[in-house]
Each structure stands twice: as C-alpha cells, then as structure tokens.
Motif scaffolding. Structure first.
Motif, mmCIF file in Angstrom:
data_model
loop_
_atom_site.group_PDB
_atom_site.id
_atom_site.type_symbol
_atom_site.label_atom_id
_atom_site.label_comp_id
_atom_site.label_asym_id
_atom_site.label_seq_id
_atom_site.Cartn_x
_atom_site.Cartn_y
_atom_site.Cartn_z
ATOM 1 N N LYS A 13 0.851 -1.193 0.000
ATOM 2 C CA LYS A 13 0.000 0.000 0.000
ATOM 3 C C LYS A 13 0.882 1.236 0.000
ATOM 4 N N GLY A 14 0.472 2.216 -0.763
ATOM 5 C CA GLY A 14 1.221 3.463 -0.823
ATOM 6 C C GLY A 14 2.122 3.567 -2.043
ATOM 7 N N TYR A 15 2.370 2.439 -2.725
ATOM 8 C CA TYR A 15 3.184 2.460 -3.933
ATOM 9 C C TYR A 15 2.420 3.213 -5.020
ATOM 10 N N ASP A 16 3.090 3.898 -5.896
ATOM 11 C CA ASP A 16 2.442 4.693 -6.946
ATOM 12 C C ASP A 16 1.787 3.771 -7.979
ATOM 13 N N ARG A 17 0.503 3.496 -7.779
ATOM 14 C CA ARG A 17 -0.216 2.588 -8.681
ATOM 15 C C ARG A 17 -0.347 3.172 -10.086
ATOM 16 N N ASP A 18 -0.397 4.494 -10.193
ATOM 17 C CA ASP A 18 -0.501 5.117 -11.520
ATOM 18 C C ASP A 18 0.712 4.767 -12.379
ATOM 19 N N LEU A 19 1.870 4.785 -11.781
ATOM 20 C CA LEU A 19 3.097 4.442 -12.491
ATOM 21 C C LEU A 19 3.088 2.968 -12.898
ATOM 22 N N VAL A 20 2.638 2.121 -12.001
ATOM 23 C CA VAL A 20 2.554 0.690 -12.293
ATOM 24 C C VAL A 20 1.548 0.450 -13.416
ATOM 25 N N LEU A 21 0.419 1.141 -13.352
ATOM 26 C CA LEU A 21 -0.604 0.996 -14.395
ATOM 27 C C LEU A 21 -0.040 1.381 -15.757
ATOM 28 N N ARG A 22 0.716 2.455 -15.807
ATOM 29 C CA ARG A 22 1.338 2.853 -17.070
ATOM 30 C C ARG A 22 2.271 1.761 -17.585
ATOM 31 N N ASP A 23 3.044 1.161 -16.686
ATOM 32 C CA ASP A 23 3.923 0.050 -17.074
ATOM 33 C C ASP A 23 3.109 -1.102 -17.668
ATOM 34 N N LEU A 24 2.037 -1.465 -16.970
ATOM 35 C CA LEU A 24 1.188 -2.564 -17.443
ATOM 36 C C LEU A 24 0.600 -2.263 -18.808
ATOM 37 N N MET A 25 0.084 -1.060 -18.969
ATOM 38 C CA MET A 25 -0.557 -0.695 -20.237
ATOM 39 C C MET A 25 0.460 -0.640 -21.373
ATOM 40 N N ASN A 26 1.632 -0.109 -21.093
ATOM 41 C CA ASN A 26 2.664 -0.041 -22.133
ATOM 42 C C ASN A 26 3.133 -1.422 -22.559
ATOM 43 N N LYS A 27 3.309 -2.299 -21.586
ATOM 44 C CA LYS A 27 3.860 -3.620 -21.897
ATOM 45 C C LYS A 27 2.805 -4.588 -22.429
ATOM 46 N N PHE A 28 1.573 -4.527 -21.906
ATOM 47 C CA PHE A 28 0.571 -5.539 -22.229
ATOM 48 C C PHE A 28 -0.696 -5.002 -22.877
ATOM 49 N N GLY A 29 -0.745 -3.719 -23.164
ATOM 50 C CA GLY A 29 -1.953 -3.124 -23.742
ATOM 51 C C GLY A 29 -2.386 -3.787 -25.041
ATOM 52 N N ASP A 30 -1.443 -4.027 -25.936
ATOM 53 C CA ASP A 30 -1.780 -4.660 -27.214
ATOM 54 C C ASP A 30 -2.257 -6.095 -27.019
ATOM 55 N N ASP A 31 -1.602 -6.829 -26.123
ATOM 56 C CA ASP A 31 -2.009 -8.212 -25.866
ATOM 57 C C ASP A 31 -3.433 -8.274 -25.318
ATOM 58 N N VAL A 32 -3.741 -7.404 -24.381
ATOM 59 C CA VAL A 32 -5.084 -7.384 -23.787
ATOM 60 C C VAL A 32 -6.117 -7.035 -24.851
ATOM 61 N N TRP A 33 -5.841 -5.980 -25.629
ATOM 62 C CA TRP A 33 -6.801 -5.566 -26.656
ATOM 63 C C TRP A 33 -6.991 -6.676 -27.696
ATOM 64 N N ASN A 34 -5.898 -7.249 -28.166
ATOM 65 C CA ASN A 34 -5.989 -8.295 -29.193
ATOM 66 C C ASN A 34 -6.758 -9.515 -28.696
ATOM 67 N N PHE A 35 -6.542 -9.902 -27.443
ATOM 68 C CA PHE A 35 -7.248 -11.056 -26.898
ATOM 69 C C PHE A 35 -8.737 -10.731 -26.726
ATOM 70 N N ALA A 36 -9.033 -9.528 -26.274
ATOM 71 C CA ALA A 36 -10.439 -9.111 -26.145
ATOM 72 C C ALA A 36 -11.104 -9.092 -27.521
ATOM 73 N N PHE A 37 -10.385 -8.616 -28.516
ATOM 74 C CA PHE A 37 -10.933 -8.590 -29.874
ATOM 75 C C PHE A 37 -11.122 -10.003 -30.402
ATOM 76 N N PHE A 38 -10.145 -10.857 -30.148
ATOM 77 C CA PHE A 38 -10.237 -12.250 -30.586
ATOM 78 C C PHE A 38 -11.484 -12.916 -30.011
ATOM 79 N N LEU A 39 -11.777 -12.646 -28.757
ATOM 80 C CA LEU A 39 -12.914 -13.280 -28.103
ATOM 81 C C LEU A 39 -14.253 -12.664 -28.507
ATOM 82 N N THR A 40 -14.282 -11.361 -28.765
ATOM 83 C CA THR A 40 -15.558 -10.684 -29.039
ATOM 84 C C THR A 40 -15.781 -10.343 -30.508
ATOM 85 N N HIS A 41 -14.701 -10.231 -31.265
ATOM 86 C CA HIS A 41 -14.764 -9.885 -32.691
ATOM 87 C C HIS A 41 -15.312 -8.477 -32.936
#
Length: 183
Positions: A13-41
């Motif tokens: 608790k207290g760690y900068d979650r905004d910074l972590v979120l940016r890391d997650l989105m930068n590294k895995f944003g395309d994977d998440v979007w592509n998988f969501a698109f694959f499942l929903t079309h």
C-alpha cells in the motif's frame, strides 16, 4: 520473469499505482486488446474491455501474488470480462478479422499478397473451430503461454489443455488438407 514486471509481487500500500498501471498498459496493452478482440470480434468492445481490464488490474494490483505471470494474470481478467460480455450479449456469430502482421523486413509486393491470403485462410480456418479449441491455439501460438498458464487461465487441467490442443491441431489439419491438395 524479471522482464515480466517482477516487482508487482512486492507491491505494498502506498506504492504509486498510476506508475505501475502505465507500465502494465505499455507492456501488455496490445495483448489485452488483441485477446479481447479475438474473443468478441468487435473493436469497440475490445476497447471497452481493455479499459475494464486495466481498471480491474489497478484496483487489484496489491492482491497480485505472482502465482502466474503478469501477462497470464491480465489475460485471465480479459477472458473473464469478455466471457461476461458475451454471456450478456446476443452476439454469437463468429466473424473474421483482417488484422495481418508480416514479420519480414521488406518483402516483394507479391509475397505480401500471398502471405495475406495465406494468413486470411489460416485465420479463417482457426475461427471455424469451437471456442475451446480456438482459445488454446491462440494462447499457445500467439501469446506464447505455457500449458500450465493456459490451464490456469481457462480453469481446466493441463491434460485438458493438451487434449484440446491435440484436437484443435488435428481439426486444423483436416480443414486445411483440401486446400493443400489444390496447390
């Protein structure tokens, strides 16, 4: 796993979650979007689901214990949200995607055309498989997840993943065999 945002296991608790979120989105944003698109079309639904996934990750990041890879964790959230959407939606029709990626540096125009036709045929064939087989193939070949990660993500045993993978490959061979005879 050090390349896989290892520090997430040690967040307090207290760690900068905004910074972590940016890391997650930068590294895995395309994977998440592509998988969501694959499942929903649907690209619009993939956009919405991606936002929901990262919001859920933001809210639950202190609970991440590192029992699986960060990618697997995010893809599990994506799958759950996509399946929830599909269960509530009246859309059940499978459509093809025209997203094609070429790995060659600068192929000839003819090669690009042939690669696209081949990719469309292959992708079209994958999309005719039942969802349980499509998921295993995509998680294995596109996302490069290990059998145990796929099993955990899908909520099935490793043996079931192996069986589905075998059956999916067998079915793909059967479906592609007539096309290979024409060549």
């Amino acid at each position: 796993m050090s390349n896989d945002l290892e520090y997430l296991k040690h967040l307090v608790k207290g760690y900068d979650r905004d910074l972590v979120l940016r890391d997650l989105m930068n590294k895995f944003g395309d994977d998440v979007w592509n998988f969501a698109f694959f499942l929903t079309h649907r690209p619009d639904v993939a956009d919405d689901l991606s936002q929901e996934v990262f919001l859920a990750a933001y809210k639950g990041m202190y609970a991440f214990r590192g029992e699986c890879s960060v990618k697997s964790w995010l893809l599990t959230i994506t799958r759950n949200k996509a399946l929830h959407y599909l269960q509530g939606a009246f859309l059940r029709k499978v459509t093809l995607t025209d997203r094609l990626y070429s790995k060659s540096v600068s192929p000839a125009a003819e090669q690009v055309l042939f690669d696209r036709i081949e990719n469309l045929n292959l992708w079209g064939t994958v999309m005719t498989l039942p969802r349980k087989y499509r998921e295993v193939l995509v998680l294995d070949y596109h996302y490069g997840l290990k059998l145990n990660e796929i099993a955990k993500l899908l909520g099935v045993s490793v043996g079931t993943v192996k069986s589905r993978s075998y059956r999916a490959k067998k079915k793909m061979n059967e479906l592609l065999a007539p096309n290979q005879e024409e060549e």
